[in-house]
Design a protein around this motif. Sequence first.
Motif, short mmCIF file in Angstrom:
data_model
loop_
_atom_site.label_atom_id
_atom_site.label_comp_id
_atom_site.label_asym_id
_atom_site.label_seq_id
_atom_site.Cartn_x
_atom_site.Cartn_y
_atom_site.Cartn_z
N ARG A 189 -4.08 6.89 14.07
CA ARG A 189 -3.73 6.94 12.65
C ARG A 189 -3.66 5.54 12.09
NH1 ARG A 189 -0.16 11.34 9.50
NH2 ARG A 189 -0.64 10.58 7.39
N ARG A 190 -4.50 5.26 11.13
CA ARG A 190 -4.61 3.94 10.52
C ARG A 190 -4.57 4.07 9.00
NH1 ARG A 190 -6.76 -0.56 12.66
NH2 ARG A 190 -7.94 -0.82 10.71
N PRO A 191 -4.38 2.95 8.31
CA PRO A 191 -4.41 2.98 6.84
C PRO A 191 -5.76 3.48 6.33
CG PRO A 191 -3.57 0.87 7.64
CD PRO A 191 -4.13 1.59 8.83
N PRO A 192 -5.79 4.00 5.12
CA PRO A 192 -7.05 4.40 4.52
C PRO A 192 -8.01 3.22 4.38
CG PRO A 192 -5.21 5.29 3.29
CD PRO A 192 -4.64 4.29 4.25
N CYS A 193 -9.27 3.53 4.20
CA CYS A 193 -10.26 2.49 3.94
C CYS A 193 -9.88 1.72 2.68
CB CYS A 193 -11.64 3.14 3.77
SG CYS A 193 -12.96 1.97 3.35
N PHE A 194 -9.78 0.42 2.80
CA PHE A 194 -9.38 -0.41 1.67
C PHE A 194 -10.34 -0.27 0.49
CE2 PHE A 194 -10.06 -4.50 -0.52
CZ PHE A 194 -8.84 -4.63 -1.16
N GLN A 236 -10.71 7.39 -0.57
CA GLN A 236 -11.37 8.68 -0.40
C GLN A 236 -12.16 8.74 0.91
OE1 GLN A 236 -13.89 9.51 -3.75
NE2 GLN A 236 -12.21 9.96 -5.14
N HIS A 237 -12.50 7.58 1.46
CA HIS A 237 -13.26 7.56 2.71
C HIS A 237 -12.41 7.97 3.91
CE1 HIS A 237 -16.18 4.36 0.86
NE2 HIS A 237 -16.30 5.55 0.29
N GLY A 238 -11.12 8.11 3.70
CA GLY A 238 -10.24 8.53 4.78
C GLY A 238 -9.74 7.38 5.61
N PRO A 239 -9.18 7.67 6.79
CA PRO A 239 -8.59 6.63 7.62
C PRO A 239 -9.61 5.56 8.01
CG PRO A 239 -7.93 8.80 8.39
CD PRO A 239 -8.99 9.02 7.37
N SER A 240 -9.14 4.32 8.04
CA SER A 240 -10.00 3.22 8.49
C SER A 240 -10.15 3.29 10.00
CB SER A 240 -9.38 1.88 8.10
OG SER A 240 -8.08 1.74 8.67
N VAL A 241 -11.15 2.59 10.52
CA VAL A 241 -11.37 2.56 11.96
C VAL A 241 -11.21 1.16 12.54
CG1 VAL A 241 -12.90 4.57 11.89
CG2 VAL A 241 -13.87 2.26 11.69
N GLU A 242 -11.22 0.15 11.67
CA GLU A 242 -11.09 -1.23 12.13
C GLU A 242 -10.75 -2.13 10.96
OE1 GLU A 242 -14.78 -3.45 12.97
OE2 GLU A 242 -15.85 -1.58 12.51
N ASP A 243 -10.35 -3.36 11.27
CA ASP A 243 -10.14 -4.39 10.25
C ASP A 243 -11.33 -5.34 10.29
OD1 ASP A 243 -7.69 -3.26 9.77
OD2 ASP A 243 -6.56 -4.74 10.93
N ILE A 244 -11.82 -5.71 9.13
CA ILE A 244 -12.88 -6.71 9.06
C ILE A 244 -12.47 -7.81 8.10
CG2 ILE A 244 -14.69 -5.01 9.55
CD1 ILE A 244 -15.49 -5.23 6.57
N ASP A 245 -13.00 -8.99 8.28
CA ASP A 245 -12.78 -10.07 7.32
C ASP A 245 -13.78 -9.91 6.19
OD1 ASP A 245 -10.73 -11.23 8.75
OD2 ASP A 245 -12.07 -12.50 9.92
N TRP A 246 -13.27 -9.89 4.98
CA TRP A 246 -14.14 -9.65 3.83
C TRP A 246 -13.65 -10.45 2.63
CZ3 TRP A 246 -13.27 -7.43 -1.05
CH2 TRP A 246 -14.43 -7.12 -1.79
N ARG A 286 -10.33 -12.34 3.96
CA ARG A 286 -9.05 -11.75 4.34
C ARG A 286 -9.35 -10.49 5.17
NH1 ARG A 286 -5.65 -15.88 3.05
NH2 ARG A 286 -5.32 -16.13 0.82
N PRO A 287 -8.48 -10.14 6.12
CA PRO A 287 -8.69 -8.91 6.88
C PRO A 287 -8.32 -7.70 6.04
CG PRO A 287 -6.64 -9.94 7.55
CD PRO A 287 -7.30 -10.89 6.59
N VAL A 288 -9.20 -6.70 6.03
CA VAL A 288 -8.91 -5.45 5.32
C VAL A 288 -9.31 -4.28 6.22
CG1 VAL A 288 -9.16 -6.38 2.99
CG2 VAL A 288 -11.18 -5.52 4.18
N PRO A 289 -8.57 -3.16 6.17
CA PRO A 289 -8.92 -1.98 6.95
C PRO A 289 -10.07 -1.24 6.29
CG PRO A 289 -6.96 -1.55 5.65
CD PRO A 289 -7.31 -2.99 5.41
N VAL A 290 -11.07 -0.85 7.07
CA VAL A 290 -12.25 -0.20 6.48
C VAL A 290 -12.73 0.97 7.33
CG1 VAL A 290 -13.02 -2.34 5.39
CG2 VAL A 290 -13.86 -1.75 7.67
N CYS A 291 -13.45 1.87 6.70
CA CYS A 291 -14.07 2.97 7.42
C CYS A 291 -15.33 2.47 8.13
CB CYS A 291 -14.41 4.11 6.46
SG CYS A 291 -15.69 3.68 5.23
N ALA A 292 -15.87 3.30 9.01
CA ALA A 292 -17.04 2.89 9.79
C ALA A 292 -18.24 2.61 8.90
CB ALA A 292 -17.39 3.97 10.82
N ALA A 293 -18.45 3.45 7.89
CA ALA A 293 -19.63 3.29 7.02
C ALA A 293 -19.57 1.98 6.25
CB ALA A 293 -19.73 4.46 6.06
#
Length: 273
Positions: free
Chosen positions: A125-130, A134-144, A152-159
């Motif tokens: 269970r992770r935060p929603p996609c930043f 609507q994309h649902g739970p994020s799967v990782e943090d990326i620098d964007w 800055r690191p933000v939680p994002v979905c796979a797509a």
Amino acid sequence: MSTVFLLLLVVLGAVFFIGHRKEKARQRELHAAELEQVKKTAEEDVTSFGEEVAELDVITAGVDLDTGGAQDYKQALDSYDIAKETLEKVDEPTDIRHVTEALEDGRYAAKCVRARVEGKPLPVRRPPCFFNPQHGPSVEDIDWAPAGGQLRPVPVCAADAERVAVGADPMVRKVVTGDGHTRRAYWEAGPAYAEYNRGYFNSYAGSGLLPGVLMGAMMFGGMGGGWDGAYGGDMGDAGGDMGGDMGGGDGGGLFGGDGGDGGGLFDGFGDLF
């Protein structure tokens, strides 16, 4: 002479009183219009999740769900019903938070159902996609960072992680602001959207799963700081301190430079670009 002075005071007082009442009425109209815009945004989110729930009916057809799967499926349905019912009763900005809280909960449950049907491990269970809750739970943090901004690191979905990795633009959630026609990224939408944002992200503030700068913003009531430093003043100063402590020491915006003149984290959260 004293009579003229008293009459002048009465006239000035009346002018002030009338002006104050007009300003209060204008503010009420503005807040009502903003609430309707946020309700419309939440309604779009509820509709989107409703479509996701309908898809669960298809993917679970003929599937014998175990106890955990049945519970997840029920949670997804219940969350959808709660979001719909809560949205119908919204009459204050704080009510919006309960709508997006239910949607966040339901989307995780729906993702668990899909994982069970596909024979995959249950998702963390992770935060929603930043970029778009609507994309649902994020799967990782990326620098964007947007053009000209700081990473800055933000939680994002796979797509969206894939899109950013190949240099494409993420699919950002746009919402209606201002004149009722302009659409902007939801994190730029100003304080009217603070409760909308909190419903999606605030439960992760103490979990360690939300990157520091986002966590700081959530602790102060959401990401709706606005480009104009709407949070300003003391909260802006506090946000600046936390932005400096948690966001790499610059005390500025989430993606911006020095955060302007006292907007700090909040001016900066609206100062994403």
